[in-house]
Design a protein around this motif. Structure first.
Motif, mmCIF file in Angstrom:
data_model
loop_
_atom_site.group_PDB
_atom_site.id
_atom_site.type_symbol
_atom_site.label_atom_id
_atom_site.label_comp_id
_atom_site.label_asym_id
_atom_site.label_seq_id
_atom_site.Cartn_x
_atom_site.Cartn_y
_atom_site.Cartn_z
ATOM 1 N N SER A 50 1.865 9.186 -6.272
ATOM 2 C CA SER A 50 2.100 10.578 -5.883
ATOM 3 C C SER A 50 2.785 11.353 -7.012
ATOM 4 O O SER A 50 3.564 10.804 -7.784
ATOM 5 N N LEU A 102 4.456 12.463 1.375
ATOM 6 C CA LEU A 102 3.336 12.619 0.443
ATOM 7 C C LEU A 102 2.678 13.983 0.513
ATOM 8 O O LEU A 102 1.982 14.398 -0.420
ATOM 9 N N LYS A 124 1.124 4.150 -2.906
ATOM 10 C CA LYS A 124 0.949 5.590 -2.649
ATOM 11 C C LYS A 124 2.136 6.387 -3.198
ATOM 12 O O LYS A 124 1.957 7.470 -3.754
ATOM 13 N N ASP A 142 0.833 -1.202 0.000
ATOM 14 C CA ASP A 142 0.000 0.000 0.000
ATOM 15 C C ASP A 142 0.877 1.266 0.000
ATOM 16 O O ASP A 142 0.613 2.223 -0.739
ATOM 17 N N ASP A 143 1.946 1.232 0.818
ATOM 18 C CA ASP A 143 2.872 2.383 0.842
ATOM 19 C C ASP A 143 3.490 2.594 -0.540
ATOM 20 O O ASP A 143 3.571 3.715 -1.040
#
Ligand code: BDR
Ligand code: CA
Length: 315
Positions: free
Chosen positions: A217, A314, A213, A209-210
């Motif tokens: 981004s 982020l 992301k 999931d990280d």
């Protein structure tokens, strides 16, 4: 806002520490000072400026520091951060100049102009900080605190399993300039040493999931971290290597992330098997009281650390 100076040797994880320090609303980054460490000084002071320009913060001064340890030759780092020292992100050459003052004078002048208010965050060999203390000993009473990625204390299996210096129990920053570390540890300034025990936890890893992301981004710093993770994984190392130094900045932001204990610590400055070892005296009798007392990191909340890191990258 806590005023900090980040003394570093970028290095991919130092670069990510700069990212966190710049983007945290809780910190005011007064200057970045560079030193020989992961790479020669000419590379580290370019990489610090590349990182600040990536973040649009060319206004933050960068002071060039020592090109070698206080008394020793420069050792070779067995771990590579790639051809550019930044995990082969190959950022554009910096336009911003170095500050007119060198790293040592920047540290001295900023501390003196803000007595009792400046935290030194050290993610590199302590050569600059030690020399600043030699040149202007009066700053020792004016530094609020030093938070350092420093040492390997053997408080859990990670410390020595991931030893970064070139002996089985040394940490790179102390190993490179043990005499400088010895000066800083004995300076009387409050020192929190976050060793490999807390800074190289295997638990500091990025999940799918990280990574998603980071991929999605549009932030350049997210792309930088993603490339660093891929580069590191490609060389058979775990992703925590990309963010080791971030633990010091995270601690400066939120000290509750790391559990610490006070302990007597001595630095081995003699060549040989244990050069650069941070010897901790935890005995309940016959303790070497003349060794300085240092606040040593013994465990970290890796989940919250990563959450903070991801939020800042982020945002
Ligand atoms: C330290 O060594 C360097 O490679 C990293 O940047 C970090 O500061 C960890 O031992
Ligand atoms: Ca470093």
């Amino acid at each position: 806002m806590k005023k900090i100076i980040l003394d570093c040797d970028p290095g991919m994880d130092d670069s990510m520490a700069i990212v966190m320090a710049v983007k945290s609303p809780d910190l005011k980054l007064m200057a970045v000072t560079t030193v020989n460490g992961n790479y020669p000084i000419e590379v580290t002071c370019v990489n610090a400026r590349k990182t600040l320009e990536l973040l649009g913060r060319a206004d933050i001064p960068v002071g060039k520091g020592l090109g070698k340890p206080l008394v020793r030759d420069v050792p070779k780092d067995p771990f590579t951060h790639g051809r550019d020292g930044q995990a082969e992100n190959f950022l554009p050459d910096p336009i911003m100049p170095l500050d007119k003052k060198d790293a040592v004078d920047l540290i001295i002048d900023i501390v003196k102009a803000n007595p009792g208010e400046v935290t030194l965050v050290s993610t590199a060999p302590m050569s600059n900080i030690a020399l600043a203390m030699i040149k202007a000993p009066e700053i020792k009473e004016m530094i609020q605190e030093i938070v350092a990625i420093s040492g390997a204390f053997g408080l859990n299996k990670y410390a020595f399993l991931n030893a970064t210096g070139d002996t089985p129990q040394s940490e790179w920053n102390v190993y490179v300039d043990p005499e400088a570390a010895d000066i800083v540890y004995n300076s009387g300034v409050k020192l929190t040493a976050l060793g490999l025990d807390v800074a190289t936890y295997f638990d500091v890893n990025f999940n799918d999931d990280d990574l998603k992301k980071l991929e999605e981004s549009h932030k350049k710093e997210a792309a930088f971290l993603l490339q660093a993770i891929r580069f590191t994984n490609g060389r058979g190392f775990d992703a925590y290597c990309t963010v080791i130094d971030c633990m010091a900045v995270a601690y400066a932001i939120d000290a509750s992330l790391v559990e610490t204990m006070d302990a007597h610590v001595g630095i081995e400055t003699k060549d040989g098997l244990t050069l650069g070892m941070t010897v901790i005296d935890r005995r309940h009798h016959h303790v070497w009281e003349d060794l300085p007392v240092v606040s040593v990191g013994c465990s970290a909340d890796c989940g919250r650390f990563l959450q903070l890191l991801m939020e800042l990258v982020l945002k």
